[in-house]
Design a protein around this motif. Structure first.
Motif, short mmCIF file in Angstrom:
data_model
loop_
_atom_site.label_atom_id
_atom_site.label_comp_id
_atom_site.label_asym_id
_atom_site.label_seq_id
_atom_site.Cartn_x
_atom_site.Cartn_y
_atom_site.Cartn_z
N SER A 193 0.83 -1.21 0.00
CA SER A 193 0.00 0.00 0.00
C SER A 193 0.86 1.25 0.00
O SER A 193 0.54 2.24 -0.68
N HIS A 226 -8.72 -2.22 -2.64
CA HIS A 226 -9.81 -1.72 -1.82
C HIS A 226 -9.29 -0.74 -0.77
O HIS A 226 -9.89 0.33 -0.53
N ARG A 227 -8.17 -1.07 -0.16
CA ARG A 227 -7.60 -0.23 0.90
C ARG A 227 -7.24 1.16 0.36
O ARG A 227 -7.37 2.17 1.06
#
Length: 249
Positions: A193, A226-227
């Motif tokens: 991320s 999604h994060r």
């Protein structure tokens, strides 16, 4: 098939318009990044166009005009309309469909700050030394050195070791599709991320839209998308020609 001169690649890329996220961006990447090539059935008024990158290809036009030997030696993932499936099966009776989910990051979705560093030419050895199952990250650039020199990758280092890479896998005129890999010993620590968030900021600064594609069974990839706030924008399929469909871990 005839190889199209570099000066004429924009015309070939236009055959794949409009630019859409996912495998259809292969042609845009050939034209924008200068990697790979276009081949056509004839240079004058071609009826079928083949865009080729290492391990990736795309087809447009009339399947009946594709020469029988055009796909000899071609192995990888092919983006093509369904009408090309008979010629793909003729080249490889075992060709299989790999379903894809496509996502786009809305302009109003913010991403967290990140200290992932911009990778450069000096980082080519670190990219090359990345564990084998992550080597696909530089596939569409032709080599670790080419990806490093592109200025389109971010990395996370732990104790001086490159453990996560986010790179522009397909470079288009409107979109950039992210690819992210993280060393198996450093997963589930937020590195994917972090690297992707830094690259997203770069993509937006270049005036393009960040996009993401993955397979329905790739839970890790879906979780990162999604994060970061990616939203579903469509589905697609790639045809696995002379290669196995990857198994998500």
């Amino acid at each position: 098939m005839d190889v199209v001169p570099a000066k004429d690649t924009a015309g070939c890329a236009a055959r794949f318009a409009p630019e859409r996220p996912g495998g259809a961006m292969i042609a845009a990447h050939v034209a924008q990044a200068g990697v790979g090539r276009f081949r056509v059935d004839r240079l004058d008024a071609p009826q079928v166009v083949l865009a080729e990158l290492p391990g990736n290809a795309a087809l447009r036009g009339d399947p009946a005009c594709l020469p029988p030997d055009a796909l000899d030696g071609c192995a990888g993932f092919v983006a093509a309309p369904a009408e090309f499936l008979p010629v793909l099966r003729a080249a490889d009776p075992g060709v299989a469909a790999w379903d894809r989910l496509v996502f786009e990051l809305p302009a109003d979705v913010g991403v967290p700050g990140s200290d992932a560093v911009l990778l450069g030419a000096a980082d080519a050895p670190a990219i090359a030394a990345f564990e084998a199952d992550g080597a696909w990250i530089h596939e569409t650039w032709g080599s670790p050195a080419a990806l490093a020199a592109s200025g389109l990758a971010r990395g996370v280092f732990v104790d001086g070791r490159l453990v996560s890479i986010a790179a522009t896998f397909y470079l288009g005129t409107r979109y950039e599709e992210l690819g992210v890999v993280t060393d198996s010993a450093h997963r589930r620590r937020g590195h994917s991320s972090a690297a992707a968030a830094a690259l997203i900021a770069d993509i937006r600064a270049r005036g393009r839209v960040p996009v993401w594609s993955t397979s329905p069974d790739n839970a890790s990839s879906l979780a990162v998308a999604h994060r970061l706030g990616f939203r579903p924008s469509g589905t697609g399929v790639l045809y696995a020609l002379r290669v196995p469909i990857p198994v998500s871990s």
